[in-house]
Structures are given as structure tokens and as C-alpha cells.
Design a protein around this motif. Structure first.
Motif, mmCIF file in Angstrom:
data_model
loop_
_atom_site.group_PDB
_atom_site.id
_atom_site.type_symbol
_atom_site.label_atom_id
_atom_site.label_comp_id
_atom_site.label_asym_id
_atom_site.label_seq_id
_atom_site.Cartn_x
_atom_site.Cartn_y
_atom_site.Cartn_z
ATOM 1 N N MET A 105 0.819 -1.199 0.000
ATOM 2 C CA MET A 105 0.000 0.000 0.000
ATOM 3 C C MET A 105 0.861 1.261 0.000
ATOM 4 O O MET A 105 0.637 2.181 -0.767
ATOM 5 C CB MET A 105 -0.930 -0.041 1.219
ATOM 6 N N LEU A 106 1.868 1.292 0.882
ATOM 7 C CA LEU A 106 2.740 2.458 0.970
ATOM 8 C C LEU A 106 3.551 2.626 -0.313
ATOM 9 O O LEU A 106 3.749 3.742 -0.792
ATOM 10 C CB LEU A 106 3.660 2.332 2.187
ATOM 11 N N PHE A 107 3.996 1.510 -0.874
ATOM 12 C CA PHE A 107 4.760 1.561 -2.127
ATOM 13 C C PHE A 107 3.914 2.159 -3.249
ATOM 14 O O PHE A 107 4.401 2.978 -4.032
ATOM 15 C CB PHE A 107 5.229 0.146 -2.496
ATOM 16 N N GLU A 108 2.659 1.754 -3.322
ATOM 17 C CA GLU A 108 1.766 2.283 -4.361
ATOM 18 C C GLU A 108 1.543 3.786 -4.204
ATOM 19 O O GLU A 108 1.476 4.515 -5.196
ATOM 20 C CB GLU A 108 0.425 1.552 -4.316
ATOM 21 N N LEU A 109 1.455 4.254 -2.970
ATOM 22 C CA LEU A 109 1.288 5.683 -2.729
ATOM 23 C C LEU A 109 2.510 6.470 -3.203
ATOM 24 O O LEU A 109 2.383 7.531 -3.802
ATOM 25 C CB LEU A 109 1.036 5.959 -1.247
ATOM 26 N N PHE A 110 3.691 5.928 -2.960
ATOM 27 C CA PHE A 110 4.890 6.630 -3.396
ATOM 28 C C PHE A 110 5.085 6.559 -4.904
ATOM 29 O O PHE A 110 5.635 7.484 -5.493
ATOM 30 C CB PHE A 110 6.117 6.135 -2.636
#
Length: 100
Positions: free
Chosen positions: A1-6
Motif C-alpha cells: 500500500m505504501l509503495f503504491e502511494l509513493f
């Protein structure tokens, strides 16, 4: 999830920076030959600013994360630096011709 946001932040910040700073460079290059430079510059500023604000709004709407918005803004300013570094060597190779 965090990777997709970045990933969203990197892509949207790069696109926003490319539109704004690339559009500014393009406008300044064309402004010399335009018959109404102030209007040309104002219209460019309005279009570039509206595009960037729309991208930032989309990032907020899609991610609902202030961290992602901050990362997008950071990438936006990094894109500014990269655009300047890319344009400077080009302008050294092609000096402006002075017309009399």
C-alpha cells in the motif's frame, strides 16, 4: 500500500513538474517571437498553474494522504532542479541569435 502511494507521488510529481517547468521554458522560448508577450505569459501561467493544481487535487482525492501529497510536492521541486540541469547545457550549445 505504501509503495503504491509513493509510486503515485513520483509519477504525479514528475508530470506536474514537467508540465509547469517545461511549459515555462517553452513559453519563454516562444515569447520572444510572439506579438503580445504579456498576454502569452499570463495565459501560460494560468494554464500551467491550473494543470498543476488539478494534479495535486487528484493526488489528494485518490490517496487521501498528506504524506503522499508532501512526496508529490517534493518530486515536483526535484523535477524543477532536473529541468534546469537539462536545459542549461542545451542553451550553451545554442546561443541566442541577436537580430538587428
Amino acid at each position: 500500500m505504501l509503495f503504491e502511494l509513493f509510486v503515485i507521488a513520483i509519477v504525479s510529481g514528475s508530470v506536474a513538474g514537467g508540465i509547469f517547468y517545461g511549459g515555462l521554458w517553452w513559453t519563454v522560448k516562444r515569447m520572444v517571437t510572439h506579438r503580445m508577450p504579456p498576454m502569452w505569459m499570463f495565459a501560460s501561467f494560468v494554464l500551467r498553474s491550473a494543470s498543476v493544481l488539478l494534479i495535486f487535487y487528484a493526488v489528494i482525492a485518490v490517496t487521501d494522504s498528506l504524506l503522499c501529497l508532501a512526496a508529490t510536492l517534493l518530486v515536483f521541486f526535484i523535477t524543477r532542479t532536473l529541468t534546469i540541469l537539462h536545459i542549461r547545457p542545451m542553451e550553451r550549445r545554442q546561443p541566442y541569435a541577436v537580430k538587428s
